[in-house]
Design a protein around this motif. Sequence first.
Motif, PDB file in Angstrom:
ATOM      1  N   LEU A  21      71.551 -78.378  -0.705  1.00  0.00           N
ATOM      2  CA  LEU A  21      71.279 -77.036  -0.184  1.00  0.00           C
ATOM      3  C   LEU A  21      72.538 -76.178  -0.184  1.00  0.00           C
ATOM      4  O   LEU A  21      72.509 -75.000  -0.562  1.00  0.00           O
ATOM      5  N   LYS A  22      73.663 -76.756   0.208  1.00  0.00           N
ATOM      6  CA  LYS A  22      74.919 -76.009   0.229  1.00  0.00           C
ATOM      7  C   LYS A  22      75.421 -75.734  -1.192  1.00  0.00           C
ATOM      8  O   LYS A  22      75.996 -74.679  -1.462  1.00  0.00           O
ATOM      9  N   THR A  23      75.178 -76.663  -2.102  1.00  0.00           N
ATOM     10  CA  THR A  23      75.533 -76.440  -3.503  1.00  0.00           C
ATOM     11  C   THR A  23      74.721 -75.276  -4.061  1.00  0.00           C
ATOM     12  O   THR A  23      75.263 -74.391  -4.724  1.00  0.00           O
ATOM     13  N   GLU A  24      73.436 -75.275  -3.773  1.00  0.00           N
ATOM     14  CA  GLU A  24      72.566 -74.186  -4.230  1.00  0.00           C
ATOM     15  C   GLU A  24      73.045 -72.837  -3.693  1.00  0.00           C
ATOM     16  O   GLU A  24      73.148 -71.853  -4.431  1.00  0.00           O
ATOM     17  N   LYS A  25      73.371 -72.792  -2.411  1.00  0.00           N
ATOM     18  CA  LYS A  25      73.830 -71.542  -1.799  1.00  0.00           C
ATOM     19  C   LYS A  25      75.148 -71.075  -2.420  1.00  0.00           C
ATOM     20  O   LYS A  25      75.328 -69.899  -2.707  1.00  0.00           O
ATOM     21  N   ARG A  26      76.069 -71.997  -2.640  1.00  0.00           N
ATOM     22  CA  ARG A  26      77.366 -71.652  -3.236  1.00  0.00           C
ATOM     23  C   ARG A  26      77.169 -71.101  -4.650  1.00  0.00           C
ATOM     24  O   ARG A  26      77.761 -70.099  -5.026  1.00  0.00           O
ATOM     25  N   LEU A  27      76.320 -71.760  -5.443  1.00  0.00           N
ATOM     26  CA  LEU A  27      76.079 -71.310  -6.813  1.00  0.00           C
ATOM     27  C   LEU A  27      75.426 -69.930  -6.850  1.00  0.00           C
ATOM     28  O   LEU A  27      75.703 -69.147  -7.756  1.00  0.00           O
TER      29      LEU A  27
END
Length: 77
Positions: A21-27
């Motif tokens: 989820l945090k990877t998705e938000k960062r991307l």
Amino acid sequence: MNRLDDGVYDLRGLKCPLPVLKTEKRLRGMSSGTILTVETSDPLAIIDIPHFCNENGHALLASENTGSGHRFTIRKT
């Protein structure tokens, strides 16, 4: 935790589903073609991160074991 140092997004210590989820938000906040390196200690990330990249069209450039978990290199589409 959750910092971007030397181009590495440190998500170690977080449990599923937070790393993906945090990877998705960062991307989402990055430009197309940008490369993000993510480090995680969650054992499920080895399944979740590649699946996320495949489902969203991001290129998983590298996936490697580290002493404390896993490192993924992703190119945003």
